[in-house]
Motif scaffolding. Structure first.
Motif, PDB file in Angstrom:
ATOM      1  N   GLU A 165       0.986  -1.071  -0.004  1.00 27.64           N
ATOM      2  CA  GLU A 165      -0.209   0.464  -0.529  1.00 27.64           C
ATOM      3  C   GLU A 165       0.672   1.215  -0.364  1.00 27.64           C
ATOM      4  N   ASP A 166       2.113   1.284   0.764  1.00 24.68           N
ATOM      5  CA  ASP A 166       3.130   2.218   0.574  1.00 24.68           C
ATOM      6  C   ASP A 166       4.584   2.344   0.087  1.00 24.68           C
ATOM      7  N   LEU A 167       4.995   1.371  -0.566  1.00 25.17           N
ATOM      8  CA  LEU A 167       5.609   1.056  -1.200  1.00 25.17           C
ATOM      9  C   LEU A 167       7.419   2.271  -1.771  1.00 25.17           C
ATOM     10  N   GLU A 168       6.325   2.947  -1.980  1.00 24.99           N
ATOM     11  CA  GLU A 168       7.160   3.918  -2.817  1.00 24.99           C
ATOM     12  C   GLU A 168       7.723   5.339  -1.573  1.00 24.99           C
ATOM     13  N   ASP A 169       7.348   5.021  -0.519  1.00 27.99           N
ATOM     14  CA  ASP A 169       6.966   6.448   0.791  1.00 27.99           C
ATOM     15  C   ASP A 169       7.866   5.423   1.807  1.00 27.99           C
ATOM     16  N   VAL A 170       7.953   3.463   1.525  1.00 28.83           N
ATOM     17  CA  VAL A 170       9.087   3.058   2.272  1.00 28.83           C
ATOM     18  C   VAL A 170      10.537   3.668   1.862  1.00 28.83           C
ATOM     19  N   GLN A 200      13.327  -4.167  -8.913  1.00 30.86           N
ATOM     20  CA  GLN A 200      14.576  -3.483  -9.575  1.00 30.86           C
ATOM     21  C   GLN A 200      14.962  -2.633 -10.410  1.00 30.86           C
ATOM     22  N   GLU A 201      13.919  -2.561 -11.171  1.00 30.05           N
ATOM     23  CA  GLU A 201      13.600  -1.895 -12.787  1.00 30.05           C
ATOM     24  C   GLU A 201      13.271  -0.451 -12.857  1.00 30.05           C
ATOM     25  N   ARG A 202      12.477  -0.238 -11.000  1.00 32.60           N
ATOM     26  CA  ARG A 202      11.857   1.228 -10.356  1.00 32.60           C
ATOM     27  C   ARG A 202      12.831   1.639 -10.044  1.00 32.60           C
ATOM     28  N   HIS A 203      14.228   0.447  -9.801  1.00 26.00           N
ATOM     29  CA  HIS A 203      14.989   1.034  -8.446  1.00 26.00           C
ATOM     30  C   HIS A 203      16.816   0.585  -8.513  1.00 26.00           C
ATOM     31  N   PRO A 204      16.642   0.939 -10.071  1.00 25.36           N
ATOM     32  CA  PRO A 204      17.698   0.287 -10.550  1.00 25.36           C
ATOM     33  C   PRO A 204      19.215   0.681  -9.979  1.00 25.36           C
ATOM     34  N   ASP A 205      18.941   1.688  -8.937  1.00 21.30           N
ATOM     35  CA  ASP A 205      20.037   1.858  -7.857  1.00 21.30           C
ATOM     36  C   ASP A 205      20.423   1.762  -5.985  1.00 21.30           C
ATOM     37  N   ASP A 221      27.226  -4.236  -5.179  1.00 25.13           N
ATOM     38  CA  ASP A 221      28.200  -2.826  -5.475  1.00 25.13           C
ATOM     39  C   ASP A 221      27.911  -1.854  -7.029  1.00 25.13           C
ATOM     40  N   ARG A 222      26.889  -2.256  -8.031  1.00 22.89           N
ATOM     41  CA  ARG A 222      26.694  -1.590  -9.031  1.00 22.89           C
ATOM     42  C   ARG A 222      25.827  -0.796  -8.740  1.00 22.89           C
ATOM     43  N   CYS A 223      25.112  -1.086  -7.509  1.00 24.57           N
ATOM     44  CA  CYS A 223      23.874  -0.345  -7.401  1.00 24.57           C
ATOM     45  C   CYS A 223      24.168   1.139  -6.286  1.00 24.57           C
ATOM     46  N   ARG A 224      25.683   1.078  -6.349  1.00 26.12           N
ATOM     47  CA  ARG A 224      25.644   2.792  -5.591  1.00 26.12           C
ATOM     48  C   ARG A 224      25.688   3.852  -7.178  1.00 26.12           C
ATOM     49  N   GLN A 263      11.439   5.634  -0.309  1.00 28.55           N
ATOM     50  CA  GLN A 263      11.726   7.170   0.040  1.00 28.55           C
ATOM     51  C   GLN A 263      12.660   7.169   1.369  1.00 28.55           C
ATOM     52  N   ARG A 264      11.868   6.718   2.460  1.00 27.05           N
ATOM     53  CA  ARG A 264      12.845   6.372   3.886  1.00 27.05           C
ATOM     54  C   ARG A 264      13.895   5.720   4.090  1.00 27.05           C
ATOM     55  N   THR A 265      13.297   4.991   3.709  1.00 29.29           N
ATOM     56  CA  THR A 265      15.433   4.303   2.807  1.00 29.29           C
ATOM     57  C   THR A 265      16.006   4.990   2.565  1.00 29.29           C
ATOM     58  N   ARG A 266      15.625   5.654   1.142  1.00 27.39           N
ATOM     59  CA  ARG A 266      16.850   6.707   0.570  1.00 27.39           C
ATOM     60  C   ARG A 266      17.367   7.257   2.015  1.00 27.39           C
TER      61      ARG A 266
END
Length: 272
Positions: free
Chosen positions: A19-24, A53-58, A269-272, A26-29
């Motif tokens: 229900e609130d994944l994008e908010d989660v 992963q496609e939505r947040h590859p970094d 490490d490619r995520c960084r 954002q708080r993670t970042r």
């Protein structure tokens, strides 16, 4: 080099976050997490973790794995059952199809808790599924992200017998002597926020060299309060707790545990 937090074991594809994944995220970042190692428990989660992963590859570093416990037998049965070899059948081709995107095989392992694996057949089935996935990891040259409840010694010995050289034992709660066997084998152990309310693990954490420790949240489970959903942004809690136990700064623990994580999961490490 500046290191953010690495959450080495997180169920970000779990339905609890729908229900609130994008908010989660954002708080993670905002909490300074630079990499989320996203594990799965059954094959239905594989597409979800790849989509994330496609939505947040970094940020997202995906794993595929079949957990030693699976959802109950059907409607009206909310409990868990011990995994069966056939639970792995649909998953196996997907490991190879998406190997280039995976950073590890997990969550896999053993759970010999009596009410989860009451019979010898249950334990044998878990071992069979575990060994098959260890073999997949070896073929794909990937580390493993491992569950070992009431089975730490057997889990470690099985990995050693199978020639597994890179492993994370998540939420480790075994004896210090068993933990040191894992260290001797070159494995890493990770701890979630729940360790802050578990004084029995303080002695364990003091005994394990920081060079073999990683941080995790296991979100949405294993938070400070069992009745409250855990999130990856709580990664600072085990970091501070470990730092206090070892007489170190939280910053030092963050840097070393992140270095450990990227050494264990080099493709993350490619995520960084």
């Amino acid at each position: 080099m500046d290191y953010g937090f690495v959450d080495c074991h997180c169920h970000i594809s779990a339905r609890e976050f729908d229900e609130d994944l994008e908010d989660v995220i954002q708080r993670t970042r905002e909490a300074g997490v630079t990499t989320l190692v996203a594990v799965t428990e059954d094959v239905s989660e594989f597409p979800r973790v790849l989509q994330l992963q496609e939505r947040h590859p970094d940020l997202l570093a995906p794993c595929f794995g079949i957990h030693p416990l699976q959802a109950g037998g059907g409607p009206g049965d909310p409990g868990s059952r011990s995994v069966k070899p056939q639970d792995l059948d649909a998953a196996l081709p997907l490991f190879y199809e998406h190997a280039d995107r995976l950073v590890a095989v997990g969550e896999i392992g053993l759970d010999f808790t009596p009410w989860c694996a009451p019979t010898q057949q249950d334990r044998d089935d878990q071992l069979s599924v575990f060994v098959r996935q260890l073999d997949v990891a070896k073929q794909l040259d990937l580390p493993v992200n491992v569950h070992s409840r009431s089975a730490a010694a057997v889990t470690i010995e099985t990995m050693r017998q199978q020639g597994t050289s890179r492993a994370l034992l998540h939420n480790f709660a075994g004896k210090p002597s068993v933990a040191l066997e894992a260290v001797k084998a070159g494995y890493f152990l990770s701890f979630p926020p729940a360790v802050c309310r578990s004084s029995q693990r303080d002695k364990l954490i003091r005994r394990i060299p920081l060079e073999h420790i990683c941080l995790e949240t296991d979100a949405p489970a294993l938070g400070i309060d069992p009745s409250v959903r855990n999130e990856p942004c709580n990664i600072h809690l085990p970091c501070r707790h470990i730092a206090a136990l070892k007489g170190l700064s939280a910053e030092h623990v963050r840097v070393v545990t992140s270095q450990n994580a990227y050494r264990l999961f080099p493709k993350a490490d490619r995520c960084r």
